[in-house]
Design a protein around this motif. Structure first.
Motif, PDB file in Angstrom:
ATOM      1  N   MET A 106       0.817  -1.217   0.000  1.00  0.00           N
ATOM      2  CA  MET A 106       0.000   0.000   0.000  1.00  0.00           C
ATOM      3  C   MET A 106       0.851   1.268   0.000  1.00  0.00           C
ATOM      4  O   MET A 106       0.354   2.356  -0.277  1.00  0.00           O
ATOM      5  N   GLY A 107       2.134   1.124   0.293  1.00  0.00           N
ATOM      6  CA  GLY A 107       3.016   2.284   0.298  1.00  0.00           C
ATOM      7  C   GLY A 107       3.563   2.639  -1.072  1.00  0.00           C
ATOM      8  O   GLY A 107       4.327   3.603  -1.197  1.00  0.00           O
ATOM      9  N   ALA A 108       3.173   1.893  -2.091  1.00  0.00           N
ATOM     10  CA  ALA A 108       3.652   2.171  -3.446  1.00  0.00           C
ATOM     11  C   ALA A 108       2.865   3.352  -4.010  1.00  0.00           C
ATOM     12  O   ALA A 108       1.798   3.195  -4.602  1.00  0.00           O
ATOM     13  N   GLY A 109       3.389   4.545  -3.796  1.00  0.00           N
ATOM     14  CA  GLY A 109       2.682   5.764  -4.178  1.00  0.00           C
ATOM     15  C   GLY A 109       3.258   6.399  -5.425  1.00  0.00           C
ATOM     16  O   GLY A 109       3.828   5.731  -6.283  1.00  0.00           O
ATOM     17  N   CYS A 110       3.140   7.719  -5.535  1.00  0.00           N
ATOM     18  CA  CYS A 110       3.601   8.425  -6.731  1.00  0.00           C
ATOM     19  C   CYS A 110       3.719   9.909  -6.388  1.00  0.00           C
ATOM     20  O   CYS A 110       2.776  10.500  -5.842  1.00  0.00           O
ATOM     21  N   SER A 111       4.862  10.500  -6.729  1.00  0.00           N
ATOM     22  CA  SER A 111       5.057  11.917  -6.422  1.00  0.00           C
ATOM     23  C   SER A 111       4.073  12.796  -7.185  1.00  0.00           C
ATOM     24  O   SER A 111       3.642  13.845  -6.672  1.00  0.00           O
ATOM     25  N   LEU A 112       3.698  12.390  -8.385  1.00  0.00           N
ATOM     26  CA  LEU A 112       2.719  13.166  -9.141  1.00  0.00           C
ATOM     27  C   LEU A 112       1.346  13.095  -8.488  1.00  0.00           C
ATOM     28  O   LEU A 112       0.656  14.105  -8.348  1.00  0.00           O
ATOM     29  N   ALA A 113       0.952  11.898  -8.090  1.00  0.00           N
ATOM     30  CA  ALA A 113      -0.351  11.750  -7.430  1.00  0.00           C
ATOM     31  C   ALA A 113      -0.410  12.552  -6.139  1.00  0.00           C
ATOM     32  O   ALA A 113      -1.469  13.085  -5.767  1.00  0.00           O
ATOM     33  N   MET A 284       7.833   2.062  -7.277  1.00  0.00           N
ATOM     34  CA  MET A 284       7.717   0.851  -8.086  1.00  0.00           C
ATOM     35  C   MET A 284       8.525  -0.291  -7.479  1.00  0.00           C
ATOM     36  O   MET A 284       8.112  -1.457  -7.539  1.00  0.00           O
ATOM     37  N   LYS A 285       9.656   0.044  -6.875  1.00  0.00           N
ATOM     38  CA  LYS A 285      10.519  -0.994  -6.337  1.00  0.00           C
ATOM     39  C   LYS A 285      10.019  -1.546  -5.007  1.00  0.00           C
ATOM     40  O   LYS A 285      10.636  -2.460  -4.445  1.00  0.00           O
ATOM     41  N   ARG A 286       8.924  -1.011  -4.512  1.00  0.00           N
ATOM     42  CA  ARG A 286       8.299  -1.610  -3.327  1.00  0.00           C
ATOM     43  C   ARG A 286       7.580  -2.911  -3.690  1.00  0.00           C
ATOM     44  O   ARG A 286       7.239  -3.701  -2.807  1.00  0.00           O
ATOM     45  N   HIS A 301      -3.431  -6.564  -0.132  1.00  0.00           N
ATOM     46  CA  HIS A 301      -4.089  -5.410   0.386  1.00  0.00           C
ATOM     47  C   HIS A 301      -5.125  -5.010  -0.655  1.00  0.00           C
ATOM     48  O   HIS A 301      -4.764  -4.575  -1.746  1.00  0.00           O
ATOM     49  N   GLU A 302      -6.397  -5.151  -0.291  1.00  0.00           N
ATOM     50  CA  GLU A 302      -7.458  -4.866  -1.258  1.00  0.00           C
ATOM     51  C   GLU A 302      -7.611  -3.358  -1.450  1.00  0.00           C
ATOM     52  O   GLU A 302      -7.604  -2.584  -0.504  1.00  0.00           O
ATOM     53  N   VAL A 303      -7.734  -2.962  -2.717  1.00  0.00           N
ATOM     54  CA  VAL A 303      -7.894  -1.553  -3.072  1.00  0.00           C
ATOM     55  C   VAL A 303      -9.371  -1.279  -3.329  1.00  0.00           C
ATOM     56  O   VAL A 303     -10.030  -1.985  -4.101  1.00  0.00           O
ATOM     57  N   THR A 304      -9.888  -0.254  -2.666  1.00  0.00           N
ATOM     58  CA  THR A 304     -11.282   0.154  -2.849  1.00  0.00           C
ATOM     59  C   THR A 304     -11.322   1.627  -3.232  1.00  0.00           C
ATOM     60  O   THR A 304     -10.355   2.357  -3.019  1.00  0.00           O
ATOM     61  N   VAL A 305     -12.430   2.033  -3.807  1.00  0.00           N
ATOM     62  CA  VAL A 305     -12.637   3.435  -4.166  1.00  0.00           C
ATOM     63  C   VAL A 305     -13.938   3.896  -3.535  1.00  0.00           C
ATOM     64  O   VAL A 305     -14.961   3.224  -3.640  1.00  0.00           O
TER      65      VAL A 305
END
Length: 323
Positions: A106-113, A284-286, A301-305
């Motif tokens: 769940m820690g795989a984020g993005c600086s743009l996001a 990405m490397k996470r 880890h289930e992703v929900t919206v």
């Protein structure tokens, strides 16, 4: 989709980019993942920035953000594991609301996001009333919901021009907006977000590589600064980069993007010499074989919206896919 080969048989694909001794350390996880995919009726979607043992070893569908978004609508499985970053998993969930979507970390984020919020978009709309908002897919579902339409680096120009308007808010990647602005007559108003991987490349890097490797072909991702793109031989999305290498077969090439991209393209083009002055994406490397396996074993880890934003976010993505 990849055929259900054994880990040992899969090694032939990556033998010239992964040493055999390293591959042996992956085999237990690969065999377990191949078995778990069958048991869970699961597929793995992997972005081009994933490491070769994931990209060529266990993934069923691979590609850039646009390809993964398109293919996510066609998945015939109960479970989707997104080997990529969180916004990609959210996009897969938006397009497959009835399926279980997992992300291994769940820690795989993005600086743009992380660079923009729905509140930022609301302020931009106030400052530019009536101007449509084109939002890069590298954003949260909440930001997508506040937008009119999404785009990727592969279709940004096409999306912008499809709106038939003289001015567009193009968010959040400043460099992508500035690079696309040079290719279109549409006025693009940019945000100040940057990719922490691509913003590190400089025009001086390009000049030094040309001096060190005479005749080298340099390909830059459009998230790179505009002066880098201006000095490159070609600029395109990760899919565009891969296609360019396949179509032109340069003797020696540099891909100015995330490190694993060169390894993955090199698998398909062993006759091309890849120079690798790349930058690692820590997000990405996470994603690893180990946590892909754990995700399938424990259905974690289930992703929900949030349902309150899902419909509007889905509309922005689906509108992009129609362009």
């Amino acid at each position: 989709m990849n055929a259900p080969l054994s880990a040992d048989a899969l090694y032939d694909r990556v033998a010239h980019v992964i040493p055999k001794a390293e591959w042996l350390s992956f085999e237990d996880d690969i065999e377990a993942i191949l078995r778990l995919k069958r048991e869970r009726n699961a597929v793995i979607l992997a972005h081009n920035y994933q490491t070769p043992e994931i990209f060529h070893g266990v993934a069923d569908i691979v590609g850039d953000s646009l390809a993964l978004a398109r293919e996510a609508t066609k998945v015939d499985a109960d479970v989707i594991v997104l080997a990529g970053v969180h916004f990609m998993a959210e996009t897969a969930k938006l397009l497959n609301p009835q399926k279980t979507v997992l992300i291994p970390d769940m820690g795989a984020g993005c600086s743009l996001a992380d660079s923009i919020t729905p509140e930022d978009i609301a302020l931009m709309r106030q400052a530019h009333p009536g101007v449509p908002v084109v939002t890069y897919v590298n954003t949260s579902a909440a930001v997508k919901a506040a937008s009119d339409i999404c785009c990727t680096s592969g279709n940004a120009k096409k999306v912008v021009e499809s709106l038939g308007v003289p001015k567009v808010l193009m968010l959040p990647d400043e460099y992508l907006a500035r690079n696309i602005a040079r290719e279109t007559d549409v006025e693009l108003i940019a945000w100040h977000g940057h990719c922490e991987v691509h913003e590190l490349f400089t025009a001086e890097d390009v000049r030094e590589m040309r001096e060190a490797f005479p005749g080298v072909t340099i390909i830059a991702h459009p998230e790179c600064p505009p002066d880098v793109v201006a000095e490159a031989d070609f600029s395109g999305s990760t899919a565009g980069m891969s296609d360019y290498v396949g179509n032109t077969k340069p003797g020696r090439v540099v891909l100015l993007t995330e490190c694993s991209m060169s390894d993955n393209v090199a698998v398909n083009h062993p006759d091309v010499n890849f120079v690798r002055p790349c930058n690692l994406c820590p997000h990405m490397k996470r994603i690893t074989l180990g946590n892909i396996r754990e995700a399938l074993e424990g259905m974690r880890h289930e992703v929900t919206v949030d349902p309150a934003i899902a419909d509007d976010a889905r509309r922005a993505v689906e509108r992009m896919l129609l362009v």
